[in-house]
Scaffold this motif. Structure first.
Motif, PDB file in Angstrom:
ATOM      1  N   VAL A 299       7.206  18.809 -14.145  1.00  0.00           N
ATOM      2  CA  VAL A 299       6.021  18.318 -13.430  1.00  0.00           C
ATOM      3  C   VAL A 299       5.777  16.853 -13.783  1.00  0.00           C
ATOM      4  N   LYS A 300       5.725  16.007 -12.778  1.00  0.00           N
ATOM      5  CA  LYS A 300       5.521  14.580 -13.021  1.00  0.00           C
ATOM      6  C   LYS A 300       4.042  14.307 -13.295  1.00  0.00           C
ATOM      7  N   PRO A 301       3.697  13.704 -14.426  1.00  0.00           N
ATOM      8  CA  PRO A 301       2.279  13.414 -14.709  1.00  0.00           C
ATOM      9  C   PRO A 301       1.764  12.266 -13.850  1.00  0.00           C
ATOM     10  N   ARG A 302       0.500  12.330 -13.486  1.00  0.00           N
ATOM     11  CA  ARG A 302      -0.150  11.276 -12.712  1.00  0.00           C
ATOM     12  C   ARG A 302      -0.925  10.360 -13.647  1.00  0.00           C
ATOM     13  N   LEU A 303      -1.088   9.125 -13.226  1.00  0.00           N
ATOM     14  CA  LEU A 303      -1.901   8.177 -13.981  1.00  0.00           C
ATOM     15  C   LEU A 303      -3.362   8.490 -13.725  1.00  0.00           C
ATOM     16  N   VAL A 304      -4.061   9.026 -14.735  1.00  0.00           N
ATOM     17  CA  VAL A 304      -5.452   9.429 -14.569  1.00  0.00           C
ATOM     18  C   VAL A 304      -6.296   8.817 -15.681  1.00  0.00           C
ATOM     19  N   ALA A 305      -7.573   8.673 -15.410  1.00  0.00           N
ATOM     20  CA  ALA A 305      -8.494   8.094 -16.382  1.00  0.00           C
ATOM     21  C   ALA A 305      -8.649   9.024 -17.578  1.00  0.00           C
ATOM     22  N   THR A 306      -8.521   8.452 -18.770  1.00  0.00           N
ATOM     23  CA  THR A 306      -8.759   9.200 -20.002  1.00  0.00           C
ATOM     24  C   THR A 306     -10.069   8.772 -20.650  1.00  0.00           C
ATOM     25  N   HIS A 310      -9.603   3.070 -19.057  1.00  0.00           N
ATOM     26  CA  HIS A 310      -8.344   3.429 -19.727  1.00  0.00           C
ATOM     27  C   HIS A 310      -7.718   4.601 -18.982  1.00  0.00           C
ATOM     28  N   SER A 311      -6.447   4.455 -18.595  1.00  0.00           N
ATOM     29  CA  SER A 311      -5.742   5.518 -17.888  1.00  0.00           C
ATOM     30  C   SER A 311      -4.358   5.710 -18.485  1.00  0.00           C
ATOM     31  N   ALA A 312      -3.847   6.928 -18.390  1.00  0.00           N
ATOM     32  CA  ALA A 312      -2.510   7.231 -18.900  1.00  0.00           C
ATOM     33  C   ALA A 312      -1.880   8.321 -18.034  1.00  0.00           C
ATOM     34  N   ALA A 313      -0.548   8.313 -17.983  1.00  0.00           N
ATOM     35  CA  ALA A 313       0.202   9.314 -17.221  1.00  0.00           C
ATOM     36  C   ALA A 313       0.922  10.221 -18.210  1.00  0.00           C
ATOM     37  N   CYS A 314       0.200  11.211 -18.740  1.00  0.00           N
ATOM     38  CA  CYS A 314       0.776  12.111 -19.741  1.00  0.00           C
ATOM     39  C   CYS A 314       0.061  13.452 -19.691  1.00  0.00           C
ATOM     40  N   HIS A 315       0.843  14.546 -19.692  1.00  0.00           N
ATOM     41  CA  HIS A 315       0.255  15.881 -19.662  1.00  0.00           C
ATOM     42  C   HIS A 315      -0.563  16.203 -20.906  1.00  0.00           C
ATOM     43  N   LEU A 316      -0.359  15.465 -21.987  1.00  0.00           N
ATOM     44  CA  LEU A 316      -1.130  15.718 -23.208  1.00  0.00           C
ATOM     45  C   LEU A 316      -2.628  15.467 -22.997  1.00  0.00           C
ATOM     46  N   ASN A 317      -2.951  14.711 -21.952  1.00  0.00           N
ATOM     47  CA  ASN A 317      -4.356  14.406 -21.671  1.00  0.00           C
ATOM     48  C   ASN A 317      -5.019  15.455 -20.785  1.00  0.00           C
ATOM     49  N   ASP A 318      -4.282  16.513 -20.457  1.00  0.00           N
ATOM     50  CA  ASP A 318      -4.826  17.595 -19.638  1.00  0.00           C
ATOM     51  C   ASP A 318      -4.949  18.857 -20.488  1.00  0.00           C
ATOM     52  N   PRO A 319      -6.119  19.146 -21.063  1.00  0.00           N
ATOM     53  CA  PRO A 319      -6.293  20.306 -21.945  1.00  0.00           C
ATOM     54  C   PRO A 319      -5.919  21.640 -21.261  1.00  0.00           C
TER      55      PRO A 319
END
Length: 325
Positions: A299-306, A310-319
């Motif tokens: 699954v490709k991560p999307r660039l989302v606001a953390t 500040h935004s990042a494209a990483c599944h680690l930011n999706d609990p």
């Protein structure tokens, strides 16, 4: 917040390959820059930093195809190709190229080359242009009399200063600096960086700095974008990127940077960046990541606001995604 001086919307760049097929060098870059902002692009070589800023200037070779919008004070300067970007090149958006020696014609005097964009855009010529060239050289720390010198008669640091003067010839609003301290010694690097900061502050320039040197970004820029495999994988304030990175690649980039004031060992990032002439499945950084988990390889991560700004494209930011894995 006022309208950004420069906005990039979903920028893509492809290169046609001689053996057939395409290389997708820039993949969906979007950002907005305010007047007077100092912004950095960082990442390993080949991640798309230079290609991105060359696309903003319309300076890519004929083998490149570009999609997306580049808005300069609301006007799409790439809408009609060379016809629409040419009036803005050097007058509104200018560039300091990597390798100042290659930016100058070796058989023409430096002053003539700095004056060339002034004449091209009918801003100044003759005695007026020569006077303005002298003032620009003095402003970057070179005696006006050296306008009659040839590029090979300048040291590396002087050539870089002259390249900056040439970029400022038509008083642009946005200055793109591509690795401006490459091949310069440490003392000269510091002088060039201080010059760029001073010029940006004095003239209200929006400065875009491309580098793989993270300490330089921390010194010069208030915000930065981390690029990997042609994409922005994290963007935010430089302090936040340093102290609270939300993408493993950003964290590992800082860990791979020597720090004279830190006793932590310098670590290398294992593996190599992916090939961009093939379709990427999942997270492009997953094969090198020390924190990859189940969804990353599919699954490709999307660039989302953390956080705010500040935004990042990483599944680690999706609990939720982490819990489901």
């Amino acid at each position: 917040m006022t309208e950004p001086v420069l906005a990039v919307e979903d920028l893509h760049v492809w290169f046609d390959l001689e053996q057939g097929g395409e290389l997708h060098a820039v993949q969906g870059v979007s950002l907005a820059l305010q007047t007077g902002e100092r912004f950095g692009f960082v990442g390993e070589s080949g991640c798309g930093k230079t290609t991105t800023i060359l696309a903003l200037m319309g300076l890519l070779p004929s083998s490149a195809s570009v999609a997306g919008r580049v808005l300069l004070e609301g006007e799409d300067i790439l809408a009609d190709g060379e016809e629409s970007v040419s009036p803005h090149r050097w007058t509104d958006i200018a560039m300091v190229f990597q390798g100042a020696m290659n930016a100058f014609n070796p058989v023409k005097r430096v002053g003539e080359q700095i004056a060339e964009p002034m004449k091209l855009h009918e801003i100044a010529e003759g005695r007026t242009a020569r006077r303005q060239v002298g003032e620009l050289l003095e402003r970057v720390g070179i005696p006006a009399a050296r306008a009659s010198s040839y590029p090979h008669e300048f040291s590396g640091g002087m050539r870089q200063r002259a390249a900056i003067a040439m970029a400022l010839a038509c008083k642009p609003k946005v200055l793109l600096a591509d690795e401006p301290t490459t091949a310069l010694d440490v003392m000269v690097q510091a002088q060039i960086l201080q010059l760029l900061i001073g010029l940006a502050d004095d003239f209200g320039l929006t400065l875009v700095l491309v580098t793989h040197d993270l300490p330089i970004v921390a010194q010069v820029c208030s915000r930065a974008a981390v690029m990997y495999a042609g994409e922005i994988v994290e963007i935010g304030a430089t302090d936040t990127l340093y102290h609270d990175p939300r993408h493993p690649y950003t964290r590992l980039l800082f860990a791979a940077t020597p720090d004279l004031y830190d006793e932590e060992p310098v670590l290398s990032i294992p593996g190599t960046p992916p090939r961009l002439d093939r379709e990427l499945v999942g997270c492009p950084f997953a094969p090198r990541c020390d924190r990859a988990f189940a969804p990353c390889d599919r699954v490709k991560p999307r660039l989302v606001a953390t956080d705010t700004g500040h935004s990042a494209a990483c599944h680690l930011n999706d609990p939720a995604l982490k819990a489901a894995s």
